[in-house]
Design an enzyme around this catalytic site. Structure first.
Site, short mmCIF file in Angstrom:
data_model
loop_
_atom_site.label_atom_id
_atom_site.label_comp_id
_atom_site.label_asym_id
_atom_site.label_seq_id
_atom_site.Cartn_x
_atom_site.Cartn_y
_atom_site.Cartn_z
N ARG A 77 0.81 -1.20 0.00
CA ARG A 77 0.00 0.00 0.00
C ARG A 77 0.86 1.27 0.00
O ARG A 77 1.78 1.38 0.83
CB ARG A 77 -0.82 -0.06 1.30
N TYR A 100 4.22 4.66 3.29
CA TYR A 100 4.32 3.66 4.36
C TYR A 100 5.49 2.68 4.21
O TYR A 100 5.66 1.79 5.06
CB TYR A 100 3.00 2.88 4.45
N ALA A 145 -6.90 4.91 10.01
CA ALA A 145 -7.85 6.01 9.82
C ALA A 145 -8.88 6.12 10.95
O ALA A 145 -9.45 7.20 11.17
CB ALA A 145 -8.56 5.86 8.48
N ASP A 159 -13.10 5.74 23.52
CA ASP A 159 -13.80 5.35 24.76
C ASP A 159 -13.28 4.02 25.29
O ASP A 159 -13.16 3.83 26.51
CB ASP A 159 -15.31 5.23 24.52
N GLU A 172 -0.34 5.42 21.25
CA GLU A 172 -0.80 5.59 19.87
C GLU A 172 0.41 5.76 18.96
O GLU A 172 1.28 6.58 19.26
CB GLU A 172 -1.70 6.84 19.79
N HIS A 211 1.92 5.98 14.73
CA HIS A 211 1.68 6.11 13.29
C HIS A 211 3.00 5.99 12.57
O HIS A 211 4.03 6.52 13.05
CB HIS A 211 1.03 7.45 12.95
N SER A 258 3.58 7.25 9.46
CA SER A 258 3.83 8.55 8.84
C SER A 258 3.72 9.66 9.88
O SER A 258 3.12 9.46 10.95
CB SER A 258 2.82 8.78 7.71
C1 DQA Z 1 -1.50 5.92 9.78
C2 DQA Z 1 -1.94 7.35 9.47
C3 DQA Z 1 -3.43 7.41 9.25
O1 DQA Z 1 -3.81 8.75 8.97
C4 DQA Z 1 -3.82 6.54 8.08
O2 DQA Z 1 -5.22 6.56 7.91
C5 DQA Z 1 -3.32 5.15 8.21
C6 DQA Z 1 -1.97 4.94 8.70
C7 DQA Z 1 0.03 5.79 9.88
O3 DQA Z 1 0.48 4.78 10.42
O4 DQA Z 1 0.77 6.67 9.43
O5 DQA Z 1 -3.98 4.19 7.83
O6 DQA Z 1 -2.05 5.52 11.02
#
Ligand code: DQA
Length: 138
Positions: A18, A23, A75, A85, A96, A98, A100
């Site tokens: 993807r 990514y 997302a 929640d 959390e 990510h 990116s």
């Molecule tokens: C993500 C960033 C999100 O905005 C996006 O929808 C993803 C991947 C990331 O790992 O950078 O699916 O969580």
């Protein structure tokens, strides 16, 4: 031995295929195997789902017995009050992550419904974001 679960949300099963420019070209499974080798003193497990409810069910399942959860909700980060929640409802701390740097991207990615219920947020270090998330629990 600490029990840590990595959860990947929607579309993250397609890592390596993807949007490689965003990514990267590595699939998650091989990265996860590398982490398991690197952190052999951690009881590390992995779960991926494209379904919001399945992610919530997993948070409930491990959220009273595990030592930490590294969560990339994809997302759903930007849309899901319900996952936010669920993080508030459980006892296990959640980081959390990510791949990116979401703050360099579209404005809708700048807001997280999860962040305020998490210990912290790590973004922009490629797959390394998961390693940093994991290290935060050790
Ligand atoms: C993500 C960033 C999100 O905005 C996006 O929808 C993803 C991947 C990331 O790992 O950078 O699916 O969580």
């Amino acid at each position: 031995m600490k029990k840590i679960l990595i959860i990947n949300g929607p579309n993250l099963n397609l890592l390596g295929v993807r949007e490689k420019s965003v990514y990267g070209d590595r699939d998650f499974q091989s990265y996860f195997e590398e982490l398991k080798t690197e952190y052999e003193d951690v009881d590390l497990s992995y779960f991926q789902s494209n379904h919001e409810g399945a992610i919530i069910d997993m948070l409930h399942e491990v959220g009273f017995s595990y030592d930490g959860i590294v969560l990339n909700a994809g997302a759903y980060t930007h849309t899901s009050v319900a996952i936010g929640d669920a993080i508030a409802a459980i006892e296990t701390p959640v980081v959390e992550v990510h791949i990116s740097n979401v703050h360099k991207r579209e404005t809708f990615r700048h807001h997280s419904y999860l962040a305020k219920n998490c210990v912290g947020v790590i973004c922009g270090f490629g797959l390394g974001s998961y390693r940093l998330g994991l290290q935060s629990f050790l």
